[in-house]
Design a protein around this motif. Sequence first.
Motif, PDB file in Angstrom:
ATOM      1  N   LEU A  24       0.949  -1.313  -0.067  1.00  0.00           N
ATOM      2  CA  LEU A  24      -0.114  -0.134   0.016  1.00  0.00           C
ATOM      3  C   LEU A  24       0.923   1.347  -0.077  1.00  0.00           C
ATOM      4  O   LEU A  24       1.952   1.273   0.655  1.00  0.00           O
ATOM      5  CB  LEU A  24      -0.750  -0.020   1.285  1.00  0.00           C
ATOM      6  N   SER A  25       0.460   2.242  -0.729  1.00  0.00           N
ATOM      7  CA  SER A  25       1.258   3.467  -0.844  1.00  0.00           C
ATOM      8  C   SER A  25       0.112   4.782  -0.695  1.00  0.00           C
ATOM      9  O   SER A  25      -0.718   4.477  -1.269  1.00  0.00           O
ATOM     10  CB  SER A  25       2.277   3.649  -1.791  1.00  0.00           C
ATOM     11  N   GLY A  26       0.320   5.848  -0.055  1.00  0.00           N
ATOM     12  CA  GLY A  26      -0.564   6.850   0.143  1.00  0.00           C
ATOM     13  C   GLY A  26      -1.169   7.008   1.403  1.00  0.00           C
ATOM     14  O   GLY A  26      -0.689   6.775   2.403  1.00  0.00           O
TER      15      GLY A  26
ATOM     16  N   LYS B  25     -10.170 -16.799  -1.760  1.00  0.00           N
ATOM     17  CA  LYS B  25      -9.730 -17.662  -1.053  1.00  0.00           C
ATOM     18  C   LYS B  25      -8.156 -17.515  -0.475  1.00  0.00           C
ATOM     19  O   LYS B  25      -7.459 -18.436  -0.018  1.00  0.00           O
ATOM     20  CB  LYS B  25      -9.861 -19.136  -1.398  1.00  0.00           C
ATOM     21  N   ARG B  26      -7.717 -16.328  -0.636  1.00  0.00           N
ATOM     22  CA  ARG B  26      -6.379 -15.766  -0.334  1.00  0.00           C
ATOM     23  C   ARG B  26      -6.518 -15.304   1.173  1.00  0.00           C
ATOM     24  O   ARG B  26      -6.706 -14.223   1.361  1.00  0.00           O
ATOM     25  CB  ARG B  26      -5.779 -14.814  -1.022  1.00  0.00           C
ATOM     26  N   THR B  27      -6.638 -16.243   2.072  1.00  0.00           N
ATOM     27  CA  THR B  27      -6.935 -15.538   3.468  1.00  0.00           C
ATOM     28  C   THR B  27      -5.708 -15.417   4.450  1.00  0.00           C
ATOM     29  O   THR B  27      -5.988 -15.172   5.511  1.00  0.00           O
ATOM     30  CB  THR B  27      -7.740 -16.893   4.219  1.00  0.00           C
ATOM     31  N   HIS B  28      -4.597 -15.644   4.026  1.00  0.00           N
ATOM     32  CA  HIS B  28      -3.354 -15.512   4.851  1.00  0.00           C
ATOM     33  C   HIS B  28      -2.722 -13.962   4.085  1.00  0.00           C
ATOM     34  O   HIS B  28      -2.278 -14.037   3.162  1.00  0.00           O
ATOM     35  CB  HIS B  28      -2.273 -16.568   4.525  1.00  0.00           C
ATOM     36  N   ILE B  29      -3.155 -12.901   4.602  1.00  0.00           N
ATOM     37  CA  ILE B  29      -2.848 -11.507   4.065  1.00  0.00           C
ATOM     38  C   ILE B  29      -1.572 -10.828   4.895  1.00  0.00           C
ATOM     39  O   ILE B  29      -1.904 -10.674   6.327  1.00  0.00           O
ATOM     40  CB  ILE B  29      -4.187 -10.903   3.994  1.00  0.00           C
ATOM     41  N   VAL B  30      -0.809 -10.073   4.326  1.00  0.00           N
ATOM     42  CA  VAL B  30       0.160  -9.290   4.771  1.00  0.00           C
ATOM     43  C   VAL B  30      -0.094  -7.848   4.293  1.00  0.00           C
ATOM     44  O   VAL B  30       0.107  -7.644   3.228  1.00  0.00           O
ATOM     45  CB  VAL B  30       1.681  -9.682   4.552  1.00  0.00           C
ATOM     46  N   LEU B  31      -0.431  -6.737   5.084  1.00  0.00           N
ATOM     47  CA  LEU B  31      -0.463  -5.556   4.633  1.00  0.00           C
ATOM     48  C   LEU B  31       0.823  -4.812   4.843  1.00  0.00           C
ATOM     49  O   LEU B  31       1.338  -4.646   6.149  1.00  0.00           O
ATOM     50  CB  LEU B  31      -1.571  -4.751   5.181  1.00  0.00           C
ATOM     51  N   ASN B  32       1.364  -4.366   3.605  1.00  0.00           N
ATOM     52  CA  ASN B  32       2.710  -3.771   3.784  1.00  0.00           C
ATOM     53  C   ASN B  32       2.602  -2.279   3.878  1.00  0.00           C
ATOM     54  O   ASN B  32       2.041  -1.701   2.871  1.00  0.00           O
ATOM     55  CB  ASN B  32       3.738  -4.255   2.655  1.00  0.00           C
ATOM     56  N   LEU B  33       2.669  -1.691   4.951  1.00  0.00           N
ATOM     57  CA  LEU B  33       2.426  -0.125   5.154  1.00  0.00           C
ATOM     58  C   LEU B  33       3.469   0.591   5.157  1.00  0.00           C
ATOM     59  O   LEU B  33       3.573   1.759   5.630  1.00  0.00           O
ATOM     60  CB  LEU B  33       1.476  -0.240   6.489  1.00  0.00           C
ATOM     61  N   ALA B  34       4.731   0.246   4.608  1.00  0.00           N
ATOM     62  CA  ALA B  34       5.935   1.102   4.176  1.00  0.00           C
ATOM     63  C   ALA B  34       5.743   2.443   3.771  1.00  0.00           C
ATOM     64  O   ALA B  34       6.277   3.194   4.006  1.00  0.00           O
ATOM     65  CB  ALA B  34       6.862   0.310   3.702  1.00  0.00           C
TER      66      ALA B  34
END
Lengths: 114, 161
Positions: free
Chosen positions: A18-20, A42-51
């Motif tokens: 994510l950016s913004g 069915k992509r239930t393992h999620i990492v939100l990259n907030l860099a």
Amino acid sequence: MALRATHRDAGQATVVDLSGKITLGEGSALLRKTVRGLLDDKRTHIVLNLADVDYIDSSGIGELVSAYTTAKGRGGELKLLHLTKKVHDLLQLTKLYTVFDVYTEESAALSSFQ
Amino acid sequence: MGTDPKHLEITLETQVESVNLAEEMCLRVAEAAGFGEDDCYKIGMSVREGVINAFHYGNQERPEKKIHLTVDLTGDKMIIHVLDEGTGFTLADVPNPLAEENLLSTSGRGIFLMRAFMDEFDVVPGRTGGAEIVMAKKLPLQDNTGTNGQSSHGATPPQGA
């Protein structure tokens, strides 16, 4: 800056870069749409990259909580990666830092699903 | 600070775009008044949350209603009023977002953030019958420490909501 979201597969998990800003309106809506779309696929393992997310308002915080609880409700998990100082401080202030699984290394975030 | 007294008023439409507009306007005033980056962030966020509150909870997102934003710069502080055209609310009735049972709520953190980020915060009955948020930030002291207005005011989480 409007929020942008792209995602990539990383084994069993999906990393969302994510950016913004995650704020009331389009930013929060895009985050919701992205996470719901992954869960529907069915992509239930999620990492939100907030860099590259340096601004979140209360609507954005609410959307992060919603993403977290929705993923859990569907039998999945959602983790946060690379918090900027502002986002880190905001999550600490709102006591959500202890709720989310937060990582500083992508490899650690990914291996936490196993 | 020695800032000349200033008074600004703007009437905003009940729409999402008003949130950014209000934040940007107040940020310009805050920067011109000498607030540092950290304080500007807190003022901007507080204005944003105040207008979101008016837009969503006060005016119920009804486009015929208006949001009234006032900014005053006095000799020692920046005072911001956000008035909606709703039915008003009492601060004591706002749930504490830090309570265990509210931690996973997807809303209800705006008031908390304004209280945390500003030096003064209150909600009073407005002339429209709606709620009027009144909040203030002390102007940075003009000194030679090189802190550029960085202050720790408002960094402490408030008690309650």
